[in-house]
Design an enzyme around this catalytic site. Structure first.
Site, PDB file in Angstrom:
ATOM      1  N   HIS A 190      28.099 -22.348  -1.586  1.00  0.00           N
ATOM      2  CA  HIS A 190      26.785 -21.767  -1.318  1.00  0.00           C
ATOM      3  C   HIS A 190      25.949 -22.731  -0.499  1.00  0.00           C
ATOM      4  O   HIS A 190      26.030 -23.951  -0.669  1.00  0.00           O
ATOM      5  CB  HIS A 190      26.072 -21.396  -2.620  1.00  0.00           C
ATOM      6  N   ASP A 202      25.715 -30.425  -4.290  1.00  0.00           N
ATOM      7  CA  ASP A 202      25.496 -29.066  -4.785  1.00  0.00           C
ATOM      8  C   ASP A 202      24.718 -28.274  -3.744  1.00  0.00           C
ATOM      9  O   ASP A 202      23.520 -28.091  -3.870  1.00  0.00           O
ATOM     10  CB  ASP A 202      24.732 -29.115  -6.114  1.00  0.00           C
ATOM     11  N   GLU A 236      22.963 -18.689  -4.724  1.00  0.00           N
ATOM     12  CA  GLU A 236      23.713 -19.010  -5.943  1.00  0.00           C
ATOM     13  C   GLU A 236      22.833 -19.635  -7.006  1.00  0.00           C
ATOM     14  O   GLU A 236      22.975 -19.358  -8.199  1.00  0.00           O
ATOM     15  CB  GLU A 236      24.875 -19.950  -5.606  1.00  0.00           C
ATOM     16  N   GLU A 237      21.901 -20.475  -6.581  1.00  0.00           N
ATOM     17  CA  GLU A 237      21.136 -21.270  -7.538  1.00  0.00           C
ATOM     18  C   GLU A 237      20.212 -20.435  -8.420  1.00  0.00           C
ATOM     19  O   GLU A 237      19.864 -20.854  -9.521  1.00  0.00           O
ATOM     20  CB  GLU A 237      20.306 -22.329  -6.793  1.00  0.00           C
ATOM     21  N   GLU A 262      32.109 -26.408  -5.818  1.00  0.00           N
ATOM     22  CA  GLU A 262      30.778 -26.550  -6.418  1.00  0.00           C
ATOM     23  C   GLU A 262      30.422 -28.013  -6.628  1.00  0.00           C
ATOM     24  O   GLU A 262      31.221 -28.906  -6.360  1.00  0.00           O
ATOM     25  CB  GLU A 262      30.715 -25.805  -7.751  1.00  0.00           C
ATOM     26  N   HIS A 335      20.564 -31.487  -9.502  1.00  0.00           N
ATOM     27  CA  HIS A 335      19.337 -30.721  -9.238  1.00  0.00           C
ATOM     28  C   HIS A 335      18.106 -31.614  -9.114  1.00  0.00           C
ATOM     29  O   HIS A 335      16.989 -31.177  -9.416  1.00  0.00           O
ATOM     30  CB  HIS A 335      19.104 -29.652 -10.306  1.00  0.00           C
TER      31      HIS A 335
END
Length: 919
Positions: A190, A202, A236-237, A262, A335
């Site tokens: 993604h 990510d 996606e997130e 991922e 994140h």
């Protein structure tokens, strides 16, 4: 008698201590090296045909230079860059093709002028949309589910179809035909990041890996056997939205297998942590440096790790079979702003890339169409030192386990019968009659005592280690800066040796008696004792050794020869061992130790390292820290059990060292601050603005244990002197939310010349607009129009659940995706690919007294004949924090919070502005 040198491999303290310790240290070093060190990227810039590592690293630097969540302008820029980058790759690898840039950027499909001769077709999908729902959480008291969440999402996916040699030259997706029967392979990553992370791992590494995959498989001579779909999905997130949007495109019918790339950490090694079945798992055996554990998939299934990937959509909704490969540590950087290129390197990129290309080649070549459609068997897999991947079917493991359960007792029974026939079955014997037949001279053996002694000692020692885990959880509550400090804190109790064995009840292994001679001077001491005059207090055995059957004299016609033989045996017997043991090979214990230790240590050690690394920092997600502590204790016991049959031969040095290590790490864990700049505490930020009243609230969500959350809040200038309210978080179970009045956000630009003079709360009202009209007067139906400025994400929050809804422009309902769960929806999330686009939504709800009460609670009376009322909030989201000053409250946290704090998003929007509505 002079000093004699000991047998260097005999079953005596020094050889046992040195050899077994060396084996443990060597295996632990090998395991740690495999776990922590990423294989170096080759010096050759193009180690695989078509790829370029320097180019891939430069692509990663470009992608991860800014935050690019779905609801940000930078996300559109990332998408346009990807399209141009794909164009350059295909232009360099495919001769004679002409590209139409206008069609490429704006139409739903772009391909070469003569598509049937093209090895690759590029799709820019800006029409697919999907409506779906998710069930609510279970109520612990009633076991009923709460109302769920519904989502309407407009996709902006990009995907490249690389034609396989078996696919033919038909453009089946544009003619309504069925895809090739044998299907193909999907590789997915993604291109959106979270609003607080740069997305290097990510999922930046996954993106540049797929770019290199396209380059590799469009290189001359590298055409795949079956076609490959390279999917760059967006969204996606926020709810795995992009993968669901892909399901609405005809190309989603083509793949049968997939490889999902991922990231849930920052750098390190990419682990293959989930697989659907044995056959697709074997494709990963082709990876250059396989790194995998089947237990990681079980951890995801049981919710020990609170994350999810597109793997779920591909398997549960689309029915594909495939693999999930991801970076997984350190989770404290996941994140956050440390998910950047500074905290990863080209070695990590090479590790994922070198695994992906061989795996895709295997998936494209080795699986026939019939096999692709078949549901494979469950698999068991693990790597050995990052070089070999062991894969076998789960029922094979089950059959092997059953076989061992049957065969092992049979072998033990056979050995017992053999020992009984030669009168050597001492383990179940309480005593043994002397050879002269005199009952008075019966020899006590304590066989049953020895049989149970091992378990009696093991159980309390293991219980002590488990108890220590509970104590650490109670006293410390938080993981220290390094999980290895906690791991060292566990093993000492188990490693408590009986230094000397004096009877058959000691629990030694079969080869406990060796050729080893007595310690220097021991024979002289025995001779001296033999010459001393006996008294009533003198032991009949002199050296206080337990009498055994083998010590009793046998009749011999030549007493002198017998005495000489006995003296020779005595000199070769270690301390209190039985005299006959001198004839056994002294090295046999080494073979037994290796058989008992090597394989269990390797398998247990790999799992222990992986599990503790993956879960040690999940406390910030709301998970219990007790689980990692229990896991450390459990794995410690498993790692030390192989040495326990030999522990009575250890010298005091090893347990002393372990005790010192235990005390040192205990003091460290008691005194050390649990966080550091390299192992930060993650907190979750959001800001909620009531656009009706102008009140805005900033909140940080984090762990309950300790004063850390309040300490972070009080370090912020805007929170100084304010009352900070802390309550249990509703959105993140197990965490606490602390809130205060925050700095006003500036997420909506204003062109008014009087902007600086207008208080922010008076500018809020224009950020969001909505219009609601009641539908059929006799039905519970309403039409809602919602739009927000400088955003493309809003949502409707209902005080009572709705039973149905529709969004203008939505695709036909897909039976795979129920729009509303059985219990109804209390939230409807709306995502548009167009900025500031209004949504036109029609909702329906069931009537009831609850609706009437909620309606009256806001001071209004339901009109007669108008059905039952509905109330709630209209919310719009803002998620772009790339420019300083747009969200001052977040800038303040980044600037003034302690260095041991990491900030992540708490929800889809960093800022959420809302207005209340009534129907």
């Amino acid at each position: 008698m002079g000093i004699r040198f000991s047998n260097p491999i005999g079953f005596t303290p020094i050889p046992v201590t040195i050899i077994s310790s060396f084996v443990y240290v060597a295996l632990f070093v090998a395991l740690l090296t495999t776990h922590l060190i990423v294989p170096s990227a080759p010096s050759n810039n193009s180690p695989i045909a078509g790829i370029n590592l320097t180019e891939a690293w430069q692509d990663l630097q470009h992608i991860s230079g800014v935050f690019h969540p779905y609801n940000s302008r930078r996300n559109d820029e990332t998408r346009d860059w990807l399209l141009r980058r794909i164009e350059r790759i295909l232009a360099s690898n495919t001769r004679g093709l002409m590209f139409d840039r206008s069609k490429y950027l704006h139409n739903t499909q772009f391909r070469a002028a003569i598509s049937r001769q093209s090895p690759a077709v590029v799709f820019s999908d800006v029409t697919s949309n999907v409506t779906f729902s998710s069930e609510g959480k279970k109520n612990d008291s009633t076991s009923d589910r709460e109302p769920g969440v519904s989502v309407y999402f407009e996709g902006t996916n990009i995907f490249v179809y690389i034609r396989g040699s078996e696919d033919g030259d038909q453009d089946w997706w544009s003619t309504g035909q069925q895809p090739p029967e044998k299907g193909g392979v999907l590789v997915n990553a993604h291109y959106d990041s979270v609003s607080t992370g740069y997305g290097a791992t990510d999922d930046g590494v996954g993106l540049v890996t797929i770019l290199q995959i396209i380059k590799h498989f469009t290189t001359e001579g590298k055409k795949p056997k079956k076609g490959i779909v390279a999917l760059f999905n967006n969204g996606e997130e926020d709810y795995l939205n992009g993968a669901r949007a892909f399901s609405q495109h005809p190309m989603s019918k083509f793949p049968r297998t997939f490889l999902n790339l991922e990231g849930a950490g920052a750098g390190g090694k990419a682990v293959m942590f989930r697989s659907t079945d044995t056959q697709v798992t074997k494709a990963y055996q082709k990876a250059m440096y396989p790194f995998a554990s089947v237990l990681s998939g079980d951890a995801f299934k049981r919710g020990l790790i609170r994350s999810e990937t597109d793997y779920r959509v591909f398997t549960e909704t689309l029915g594909f079979r495939g693999l999930d490969v991801a970076f997984y540590e350190p989770r404290a950087r996941y994140h956050t702003d440390q998910d950047d290129v500074r905290h990863t390197d080209v070695n990590s990129l090479w590790h994922m890339l070198s695994a992906s290309i061989p795996t895709l080649e295997a998936l494209s070549s080795d699986m026939s169409g019939s096999d692709s459609d078949r549901q494979g068997s469950d698999a068991v897999w693990f790597d050995l030192f990052g070089r070999i991947l062991a894969v076998f079917e789960l029922h094979t493991l089950f059959a092997l386990s059953v076989a061992l359960l049957v065969v092992a007792p049979l072998i033990l029974t056979a050995v017992g019968i053999a020992l009984y026939r030669v009168d050597k079955l001492y383990i179940f014997s309480r005593k043994k009659q002397a050879p002269n037949g005199d009952d008075v001279d019966s020899v006590p053996l304590h066989g049953w005592k020895g049989f149970f002694q091992y378990l009696v000692l093991l159980v309390p020692a293991s219980a002590a280690v488990i108890g220590l885990a509970f104590l650490m959880n109670k006293l410390f509550g938080l993981p220290r800066k390094s999980q290895y400090a906690e791991e060292v804190n566990s093993p000492t109790i188990v490693a408590t040796p009986r230094h000397r064995s004096q009877s058959i009840s000691s629990g030694q292994p079969l080869a406990q008696a060796s050729e080893e001679q007595q310690r220097p001077g021991s024979s002289e001491r025995q001779h001296v004792e033999a010459d001393e005059e006996a008294t009533e207090r003198t032991s009949l055995l002199r050296s206080d050794r337990h009498t055994t059957f083998a010590h009793y004299p046998h009749r011999n016609e030549n007493p002198t020869e017998e005495h000489a033989l006995d003296e020779t045996k005595e000199r070769k017997v270690y301390l209190g061992e039985q005299a006959w043991s001198w004839s056994l090979p002294g090295w046999l214990w080494i073979l037994q130790f290796l058989l008992l230790s090597v394989i269990p240590i390797i398998l247990t050690g790999e799992v222990a390292l992986f599990f503790t690394s993956a879960t040690s920092q999940t406390l910030a997600d709301g998970s219990s820290i007790l689980l990692p502590y229990i896991a450390i204790a459990f794995f410690t016991i498993l790692l030390l059990i192989p040495v326990s049959p030999f522990i009575h031969r250890y010298t005091y040095h090893v347990p002393t060292f372990l005790f010192i290590a235990f005390v040192g790490t205990l003091i460290y864990n008691l005194l050390a601050f649990p966080f550091s700049p390299n192992n930060r505490l993650k907190v979750y930020f959001d800001q909620r603005v009531d656009l009706d009243t102008g009140i805005n609230t900033v909140s940080l969500t984090g762990i309950k244990d300790g004063p850390y959350l309040r300490q972070i809040a009080t370090s912020l200038p805007s929170a100084a002197g304010q009352e900070i309210t802390c309550v249990d978080s509703k959105g993140r179970l197990g965490l606490q939310e602390c809130s205060w009045h925050g700095l006003p956000p500036e997420v909506v630009p204003s062109i008014s010349p009087l902007r600086s003079e207008i208080p922010p709360e008076f500018r809020y009202a224009g950020w969001l607009s909505y219009d609601i009209t009641h539908g059929n007067m006799t039905r519970n139906e309403a039409h809602i129009t919602v739009s927000g400025k400088n955003t493309r994400a809003c949502k409707l929050m209902f005080d009572t659940p709705i039973s149905d809804f529709s969004v203008s422009g939505a695709a036909a309902e897909d039976e795979r995706f129920p729009k509303v769960p059985t219990e109804g929806s209390k939230e409807l999330r709306l995502w548009s690919r167009t900025w500031e686009k209004p949504w036109h939504v029609k909702v329906r709800w069931n009537g009831g007294k609850d609706n009437d009460r909620s309606f009256q609670s806001v001071g209004l009376r339901k009109q007669q004949g108008s059905g039952h009322g509905l109330n709630g909030r209209v919310v719009c989201l803002w998620s772009d924090a790339n420019e300083s000053g747009v969200i001052p409250a977040l800038d303040e946290v980044w600037k003034y919070a302690p260095t041991w704090v990491a900030v992540s998003k708490n929800s889809d929007g960093l800022v959420e502005g809302s207005k209340r509505f009534l129907v």
